[in-house]
Structures are given as C-alpha cells and as structure tokens.
Write an enzyme that holds these catalytic residues in place. Structure first.
Site, PDB file in Angstrom:
ATOM      1  N   GLU A 139      -2.936  -6.957   0.185  1.00  0.00           N
ATOM      2  CA  GLU A 139      -3.606  -6.980  -1.296  1.00  0.00           C
ATOM      3  C   GLU A 139      -2.807  -7.574  -2.081  1.00  0.00           C
ATOM      4  OE1 GLU A 139      -5.254  -2.756  -1.030  1.00  0.00           O
ATOM      5  OE2 GLU A 139      -7.061  -3.681  -1.274  1.00  0.00           O
TER       6      GLU A 139
ATOM      7  N   GLU B 203      -6.698   0.258   7.238  1.00  0.00           N
ATOM      8  CA  GLU B 203      -7.465   1.071   6.357  1.00  0.00           C
ATOM      9  C   GLU B 203      -8.567   1.725   7.275  1.00  0.00           C
ATOM     10  OE1 GLU B 203      -6.376  -1.724   5.215  1.00  0.00           O
ATOM     11  OE2 GLU B 203      -6.051  -1.675   3.154  1.00  0.00           O
TER      12      GLU B 203
END
Ligand code: 1HE
Length: 270
Positions: free
Chosen positions: A123, A143
């Site tokens: 990210e 995740e």
C-alpha cells in the site's frame, strides 16, 4: 549525484526512518530491518511528517527499505488486541492521511523494492509514483489469511494499479507475485537486478529533476485526478492544465530551445 555530499535533513523522524539529502534528491529509508520494516504507528506518522515538512530544495524522493525486505506491512503486534471500532477506523484514516501526503505531496517519489513487499508495504509503495523492483521482490496481500482487510488505501490504489480481480486472487488465495509477474501486472514500472535499484532510482531522479516544476506538479496532482473524473470534466481540466503549463515561462523557454535546435531529440533509449 556522485560529486555531492550527503547532508542531513532537519526533520524530526522516529528511529525507524532515516533521511538524507544529496543535492535535490532526498533519500528516505525504512530503517527497522529487525522487524522487516513492519510499519508501526510511529513510522506511519513519521512518513506524514517527512512528506509534509520536506525542504524546498528537495525535488524528488527516493524511498528504500533497509535489510532483506522492503516492508512486511502493518506491524501486526499493534492490532493484535481488540480495540473500539472507532479507534480502528481512525487508525486506518491515519494511514490514509500519511499516504495521501505522499501521493499528492510536493515532489515525485521513486521507490526501490526488494524482498517482501507485503500488505501495508505494498500500500505504501502504491502511493508513490515510480516503482523499481529488484529481482528478489515479491508481492503479497496476506490480509485475507490474517483475517483483516486492507486499511492503508490498497482497496483504492492497488486495485487501480493491478485490477480488482488480481487483488481478489491475492487476498482470497494468499497468492504472491514475483518481480516479473509484478512488472507484467504493472505494479513496478521497472525491473532490475538485485542491488541495482538505487542507482536506477538516482538515474531516474535526475531525469525528473530536469523537468519544469510546473510539469512535475501537474503530473502528480492534475493527471491522476483527471484520469479518475468523468470524461467531460476530465477533458476540460486537461485543457485548463495544458494552458497553464504551456504559458509558463519555463515552457516558453523550452519550446524555443527545441525550435532553435538547442535541446535533445526524442530518441529510443538503449
Ligand atoms: C513482524 C511483521 C509484521 C515480521 N508485524 N512484526 N504482514 C504480514 O502478514 C507479513 C508477516 N511477516 C512475514 O511473513 C515474514 O516476517 C517475512 C516474510 C516478511 C520475513 O520473514 P523472515 O523469516 O525474514 O523474518 P521473521 O523471522 O518472520 O520476522 C523477523 C521479526 O520481525 C520477527 O520478530 P522477532 O521479535 O521474533 O524477531 C517477526 O515477528 C517480526 N515481523 N513481520 C509485526 N508484519 C493498514 S492495513 C495493512 C494490513 C497489512 O499490512 S496485513 C500484512 C501483515
């Protein structure tokens, strides 16, 4: 860059971030290799501080990670215990604020990737403008396996880079992409041999610095917003930006230089 000295940058950063400057190029390092550059709150806040306090002399930032991995993503120890829902929302918003300061910051950011570029590390990389992957690089979004969701802007930025289907595959199955797959998927614009990333970043940084500041600003701030707006608004914004750029004194001089045969032609690069 070679005949200049590294200088310190007078910004108060946490120990997990190290910054120096050589001329107009700032070098920011994720410097927590014992934790694989896992991003804890203090580091994310430090990124915000760095990109909102850059000295005016800096025209481009090169971001790298110390140790064998660029970043293992979110420091999982910081969210291991349950917290009120609102705290979790604000935590994610804190990441958004920091990465927004990078994406829509004052200068282009060139990131050198190697080893794991995982979760929040990806990210972070996705909020920068040019990504150079060394061959050791691999990308993951674990995740899904950890039972958490993207929280550092990946749902917006990574999906725009590589598409929703690819992100779904990575999150649902734990699939990782190697450096070549990441280049094909358009995560990185460049792929270089191990150990070559920083030199490549400096070479690209020097090209970026040679542009007019008006153009670098428009490429960072206008272009992505135009790309995401409805076509009619985008086309109007493009015309406005084009008029501002071509009437700037820098553009006038550069166009004159070309027409009077003083500037380089566009030739294929070997
Ligand atoms: C960490 C973290 C971390 C390492 N948070 N402490 N990210 C992940 O799920 C990736 C988790 N990390 C790994 O899979 C591996 O650490 C690596 C493949 C990156 C590197 O492996 P390796 O063998 O080189 O290192 P290691 O032995 O696993 O880790 C070294 C130390 O770093 C160890 O601590 P130590 O005290 O035992 O030495 C690890 O616990 C620690 N460490 N990664 C905390 N991530 C805004 S939302 C974003 C959501 C996400 O980013 S999810 C992805 C989380």
């Amino acid at each position: 860059m070679s005949d200049q000295q590294d200088e310190a940058i007078a910004i108060n950063l946490p120990p997990s971030l190290k910054a120096s400057r050589r001329g107009a190029i700032a070098h920011l390092r994720l410097a927590r290799p014992d934790k694989r550059n896992a991003l804890d709150d203090i580091t994310v806040e430090g990124l915000f501080t760095f990109f909102t306090q850059l000295p005016a002399a800096v025209r481009v930032v090169v971001l790298t990670g110390d140790g064998a991995h660029f970043s293992a993503g979110l420091d999982l120890s910081e969210i291991a215990n349950t917290s009120p829902l609102l705290d979790s929302i604000l935590h994610s918003r804190m990441w958004h604020r920091a990465f927004e300061a990078i994406q829509y910051g004052p200068v282009p950011v060139i990131t050198v990737l190697h080893g794991a570029v995982v979760g929040g590390g990806l990210e972070l990389a996705a909020s920068t403008h040019i990504r150079i992957a060394e061959r050791s690089t691999y990308y993951g979004l674990p995740e899904g396996q950890r039972g958490i969701f993207l929280g550092g802007g990946g749902s917006v930025r990574i999906t725009r880079l590589i598409g929703v289907a690819c992100v779904q595959d990575m999150m649902l199955t734990g699939r990782t992409l190697d450096a070549e797959e990441g280049k094909i998927a358009r995560i990185s614009q460049y792929l270089v041999d191990d150990g070559q990333g920083f030199a490549k970043a400096v070479a690209l940084a020097e090209k970026v610095i040679a542009n007019s500041q008006t153009i670098n600003f428009s490429v960072l701030h206008a272009l992505p917003r135009i790309a995401e707006s409805d076509p009619a608004s985008g086309l109007l914004a493009e015309s406005l930006m084009a008029a501002i750029a071509e009437n700037s004194p820098e553009a006038r001089q550069r166009l004159k230089d070309f027409l009077e045969k003083r500037s380089a032609k566009v030739l294929p690069q070997g």
